[in-house]
Design an enzyme around this catalytic site. Sequence first.
Site, PDB file in Angstrom:
ATOM      1  N   TYR A   1     -20.334 -53.171  50.782  1.00  0.00           N
ATOM      2  CA  TYR A   1     -21.023 -54.442  50.970  1.00  0.00           C
ATOM      3  C   TYR A   1     -20.075 -55.491  51.502  1.00  0.00           C
ATOM      4  CZ  TYR A   1     -18.897 -56.379  46.710  1.00  0.00           C
ATOM      5  OH  TYR A   1     -18.011 -56.846  45.776  1.00  0.00           O
TER       6      TYR A   1
ATOM      7  N   LYS B   1     -14.429 -51.998  49.860  1.00  0.00           N
ATOM      8  CA  LYS B   1     -15.380 -52.915  49.216  1.00  0.00           C
ATOM      9  C   LYS B   1     -16.651 -52.134  48.863  1.00  0.00           C
ATOM     10  CE  LYS B   1     -16.897 -57.718  49.580  1.00  0.00           C
ATOM     11  NZ  LYS B   1     -16.518 -58.094  48.214  1.00  0.00           N
TER      12      LYS B   1
ATOM     13  N   GLU C   1      -5.699 -58.302  40.598  1.00  0.00           N
ATOM     14  CA  GLU C   1      -6.560 -59.362  41.156  1.00  0.00           C
ATOM     15  C   GLU C   1      -7.601 -59.712  40.104  1.00  0.00           C
ATOM     16  OE1 GLU C   1      -8.897 -57.869  44.513  1.00  0.00           O
ATOM     17  OE2 GLU C   1      -8.921 -55.878  43.596  1.00  0.00           O
TER      18      GLU C   1
ATOM     19  N   LEU D   1      -8.473 -55.598  46.762  1.00  0.00           N
ATOM     20  CA  LEU D   1      -9.285 -55.872  47.944  1.00  0.00           C
ATOM     21  C   LEU D   1      -8.573 -56.960  48.742  1.00  0.00           C
ATOM     22  CD1 LEU D   1     -12.102 -55.250  49.263  1.00  0.00           C
ATOM     23  CD2 LEU D   1     -12.784 -57.462  48.344  1.00  0.00           C
TER      24      LEU D   1
HETATM   25  N1  PMP Z   1     -11.223 -59.096  44.946  1.00  0.00           N
HETATM   26  C1  PMP Z   1     -12.376 -58.563  44.554  1.00  0.00           C
HETATM   27  C2  PMP Z   1     -12.351 -57.423  43.587  1.00  0.00           C
HETATM   28  C3  PMP Z   1     -13.607 -59.077  45.025  1.00  0.00           C
HETATM   29  O1  PMP Z   1     -14.776 -58.549  44.625  1.00  0.00           O
HETATM   30  C4  PMP Z   1     -13.583 -60.173  45.910  1.00  0.00           C
HETATM   31  C5  PMP Z   1     -14.863 -60.786  46.405  1.00  0.00           C
HETATM   32  N2  PMP Z   1     -15.610 -59.896  47.121  1.00  0.00           N
HETATM   33  C6  PMP Z   1     -12.346 -60.693  46.309  1.00  0.00           C
HETATM   34  C7  PMP Z   1     -11.178 -60.129  45.810  1.00  0.00           C
HETATM   35  C8  PMP Z   1     -12.260 -61.855  47.256  1.00  0.00           C
HETATM   36  O2  PMP Z   1     -12.589 -61.434  48.564  1.00  0.00           O
HETATM   37  P1  PMP Z   1     -13.180 -62.444  49.628  1.00  0.00           P
HETATM   38  O3  PMP Z   1     -12.195 -63.547  49.783  1.00  0.00           O
HETATM   39  O4  PMP Z   1     -13.312 -61.634  50.874  1.00  0.00           O
HETATM   40  O5  PMP Z   1     -14.498 -62.932  49.098  1.00  0.00           O
END
Ligand code: PMP
Length: 287
Positions: free
Chosen positions: A33, A147, A180, A205
């Site tokens: 996603y 993701k 994270e 991610l």
């Molecule tokens: N880490 C994880 C595990 C996430 O789910 C997200 C949000 N999708 C992020 C980091 C932040 O990613 P982004 O800045 O692309 O929203």
Amino acid sequence: MSRIAYVNGRYVPHREATVSIDDRGYQFADGVYEVIAVTNGRLVDEGGHLDRLDRSLSELSIAWPMSRRAMQLVMREVIRRNGVTNGIIYLQLTRGVARRDHPFPVGVAPSLVMTARRAKPIPASNLTKGVGVVTFADQRWARCDIKSTSLLPNILGKQAARQAGAYEGWMVDNNGFVTEGTSTNAWIVTDKGELITRNVSHAILNGITRLAVIQLAGDNGLKLVERPFTVAEAKAAREAFTSSTTNPIQPVVAIDGAPVGDGKPGRIALELRRAYEAATAQGGVNG
Ligand code: PMP
């Protein structure tokens, strides 16, 4: 205005939108996603999100259901039909519908669902007072760079954080280093004023907002080091914050109940947030 979802080629009222119970997304979480922000009617960092989508799909050998250009047209149509000027668009792609069986099905088209919604207002106190995070063991699989819709450890972690009265949970690897947040990337600012966030690997991610913050840090002459940091180092840091699409830069003022710095939102975090907001009004930092 009633909400409209895009489901495999059709625009349908959100409440009536359905997918097959044989969809591999439903059966196995066999899908990926993206969440992309819409600000002032423009998609923020669209290119970065679609590049990451491409990577997630290719790591799982799921084909694009249509060309990137066609996908961009559908995204705009979903945003238009939902009357979203400030909010998000959600894209979910799965390996498709097939009789339940673990190996990849042959000759099956991937499924694509898109929804859009208006932004939920972020409480003003998030920025004036900051938020707390709690830490716990990272229980996820070894490919957190993809993701994937398989988010069980993330939702369990977020729920545990909320039950502890915290905004977010920071996950910690076997060596004591923060990976994270459950839906955010984690950052600290050291005593020397260095910005630290974990380096990209299979353990995190690579957030699109993370990439934007890296870019903005450079533009603003901040020293950035991409490396792991421990919970103890974070607790002793001058500032901490999280980054994500839905709440770009969120100051963190407490970790496991212990104050970070002077217990107030950090100057650098707030400056980066302002810089980010200025850039997103123009469509984002990394296009
Ligand atoms: N880490 C994880 C595990 C996430 O789910 C997200 C949000 N999708 C992020 C980091 C932040 O990613 P982004 O800045 O692309 O929203």
